[in-house]
Scaffold this motif. Sequence first.
Motif, PDB file in Angstrom:
ATOM      1  N   LEU A 167      11.334   7.126  -7.052  1.00 20.17           N
ATOM      2  CA  LEU A 167      11.417   5.669  -7.148  1.00 20.17           C
ATOM      3  C   LEU A 167      11.229   4.988  -5.793  1.00 20.17           C
ATOM      4  N   VAL A 168      11.712   5.631  -4.727  1.00 20.40           N
ATOM      5  CA  VAL A 168      11.568   5.043  -3.391  1.00 20.40           C
ATOM      6  C   VAL A 168      10.098   5.027  -2.981  1.00 20.40           C
ATOM      7  N   LEU A 169       9.401   6.133  -3.237  1.00 20.41           N
ATOM      8  CA  LEU A 169       7.973   6.206  -2.916  1.00 20.41           C
ATOM      9  C   LEU A 169       7.200   5.121  -3.654  1.00 20.41           C
ATOM     10  N   ILE A 170       7.452   4.985  -4.954  1.00 26.67           N
ATOM     11  CA  ILE A 170       6.736   3.996  -5.761  1.00 26.67           C
ATOM     12  C   ILE A 170       7.046   2.583  -5.283  1.00 26.67           C
ATOM     13  N   SER A 171       8.307   2.305  -5.032  1.00 30.67           N
ATOM     14  CA  SER A 171       8.715   0.963  -4.607  1.00 30.67           C
ATOM     15  C   SER A 171       8.084   0.583  -3.273  1.00 30.67           C
ATOM     16  N   LEU A 172       8.102   1.513  -2.327  1.00 26.24           N
ATOM     17  CA  LEU A 172       7.514   1.224  -1.017  1.00 26.24           C
ATOM     18  C   LEU A 172       6.004   1.056  -1.115  1.00 26.24           C
ATOM     19  N   CYS A 173       5.360   1.855  -1.959  1.00 29.87           N
ATOM     20  CA  CYS A 173       3.907   1.744  -2.098  1.00 29.87           C
ATOM     21  C   CYS A 173       3.521   0.391  -2.679  1.00 29.87           C
ATOM     22  N   PHE A 174       4.228  -0.052  -3.711  1.00 26.37           N
ATOM     23  CA  PHE A 174       3.946  -1.360  -4.292  1.00 26.37           C
ATOM     24  C   PHE A 174       4.206  -2.469  -3.276  1.00 26.37           C
ATOM     25  N   GLY A 175       5.336  -2.401  -2.581  1.00 23.44           N
ATOM     26  CA  GLY A 175       5.687  -3.452  -1.639  1.00 23.44           C
ATOM     27  C   GLY A 175       4.746  -3.532  -0.454  1.00 23.44           C
ATOM     28  N   LEU A 176       4.434  -2.376   0.147  1.00 20.50           N
ATOM     29  CA  LEU A 176       3.551  -2.367   1.314  1.00 20.50           C
ATOM     30  C   LEU A 176       2.114  -2.713   0.926  1.00 20.50           C
ATOM     31  N   SER A 177       1.707  -2.325  -0.295  1.00 25.52           N
ATOM     32  CA  SER A 177       0.357  -2.667  -0.758  1.00 25.52           C
ATOM     33  C   SER A 177       0.195  -4.175  -0.898  1.00 25.52           C
ATOM     34  N   ILE A 178       1.184  -4.816  -1.518  1.00 25.20           N
ATOM     35  CA  ILE A 178       1.076  -6.262  -1.713  1.00 25.20           C
ATOM     36  C   ILE A 178       1.173  -6.990  -0.374  1.00 25.20           C
ATOM     37  N   ALA A 179       2.001  -6.479   0.546  1.00 27.79           N
ATOM     38  CA  ALA A 179       2.103  -7.103   1.868  1.00 27.79           C
ATOM     39  C   ALA A 179       0.771  -7.030   2.601  1.00 27.79           C
ATOM     40  N   THR A 180       0.103  -5.883   2.499  1.00 26.43           N
ATOM     41  CA  THR A 180      -1.188  -5.711   3.161  1.00 26.43           C
ATOM     42  C   THR A 180      -2.246  -6.619   2.557  1.00 26.43           C
ATOM     43  N   MET A 181      -2.277  -6.709   1.230  1.00 31.74           N
ATOM     44  CA  MET A 181      -3.281  -7.548   0.570  1.00 31.74           C
ATOM     45  C   MET A 181      -3.049  -9.034   0.867  1.00 31.74           C
ATOM     46  N   VAL A 182      -1.790  -9.445   0.931  1.00 35.25           N
ATOM     47  CA  VAL A 182      -1.488 -10.837   1.267  1.00 35.25           C
ATOM     48  C   VAL A 182      -1.961 -11.145   2.683  1.00 35.25           C
ATOM     49  N   GLN A 183      -1.740 -10.199   3.594  1.00 32.81           N
ATOM     50  CA  GLN A 183      -2.174 -10.400   4.975  1.00 32.81           C
ATOM     51  C   GLN A 183      -3.691 -10.467   5.073  1.00 32.81           C
ATOM     52  N   CYS A 184      -4.375  -9.663   4.246  1.00 36.42           N
ATOM     53  CA  CYS A 184      -5.842  -9.602   4.305  1.00 36.42           C
ATOM     54  C   CYS A 184      -6.511 -10.786   3.620  1.00 36.42           C
ATOM     55  N   PHE A 185      -5.956 -11.240   2.488  1.00 37.50           N
ATOM     56  CA  PHE A 185      -6.638 -12.234   1.670  1.00 37.50           C
ATOM     57  C   PHE A 185      -5.930 -13.592   1.621  1.00 37.50           C
ATOM     58  N   GLY A 186      -4.810 -13.731   2.343  1.00 36.41           N
ATOM     59  CA  GLY A 186      -4.076 -14.990   2.305  1.00 36.41           C
ATOM     60  C   GLY A 186      -4.896 -16.180   2.752  1.00 36.41           C
ATOM     61  N   HIS A 187      -5.729 -16.000   3.765  1.00 38.96           N
ATOM     62  CA  HIS A 187      -6.527 -17.107   4.283  1.00 38.96           C
ATOM     63  C   HIS A 187      -7.801 -17.328   3.485  1.00 38.96           C
TER      64      HIS A 187
END
Length: 300
Positions: free
Chosen positions: A49-69
């Motif tokens: 569960l920790v692996l899955i949770s971190l993967c989802f969270g870090l993935s969305i953080a990265t995509m927000v940083q890349c596509f936010g602008h």
Amino acid sequence: MVAFKGIWTKDFWRAVSGEYLATLIFVLLSLGSTINWAAGEEKPPPADLVLISLCFGLSIATMVQCFGHISGGHINPAVTAAMVVTRKLSLAKSMFYVMAQCLGAVTGAGILYLLTPAAVRGGLGVTQVNSQISVGHALVIELLITFELVFTVFATCDPKRTDLGGSAGLAIGFAVSIGHLFAIPYTGASMNPARSFGPAMIMLNFENHWVYWVGPILGGILAAGLYEYLYCPDPEIKKKLKQVFQKDSSGKYKEVETSVYLGEPEDIAIKSGSIHAIEVEKSEKKDPFRDSTGEVLSSV
């Protein structure tokens, strides 16, 4: 046709394609963490569960940083719905955002399906309600965790705040991880209708699928409404409303004639350095009814 007039611009279609690509990458990477490669063993270990949770969270953080602008970095129909109810995105344009997000999720899940051996593919991360809880309880769980996510989005991207520091994208990613750490055993922790729609479409498994649309969208709308209109209302809107509505002798509010223009819902202004860019584009000197060429603007 007037409502859809504003979509025929290069910037808008760039934003829509950004939502498609961001959701594709997010779903592909995140669902990949749910694959149990030890499924063929005699006693396979449980999902991490920790692996899955971190993967989802870090993935969305990265995509927000890349596509936010580029697009605002919604990557989630619940976030898009929240932007609509707070007048930061028009309803007409939000339809294209949601379609792009769902199509991106299906594409990402499809790629993962093709790349993953059938022996370990399992359910491909399809969100399912735990058999020990009712569908009503699952609906509440999805509402609550999406409320937490969308409230974080609005709080960390509020242009009125001067005390913010650090990365808004990372804060949003943490909110996603927290929701997953809590809710995976209950509902699989969707928090995102597109994330649930992608694998459900590929695996043709739509059991209780409506929960993963109704719950997150209600949670997102509730969070956006409370933040924007109760906890941190825009002082400019409040001032304009005071000029439009005044109390009569009986103490009741009565609409009065005024030249104040409250305006129609405008689109998100994509500004560099502002993750999710949930500011409303404002122009003080221009005619609010006409663009730079003198053409009459639509309401979207």
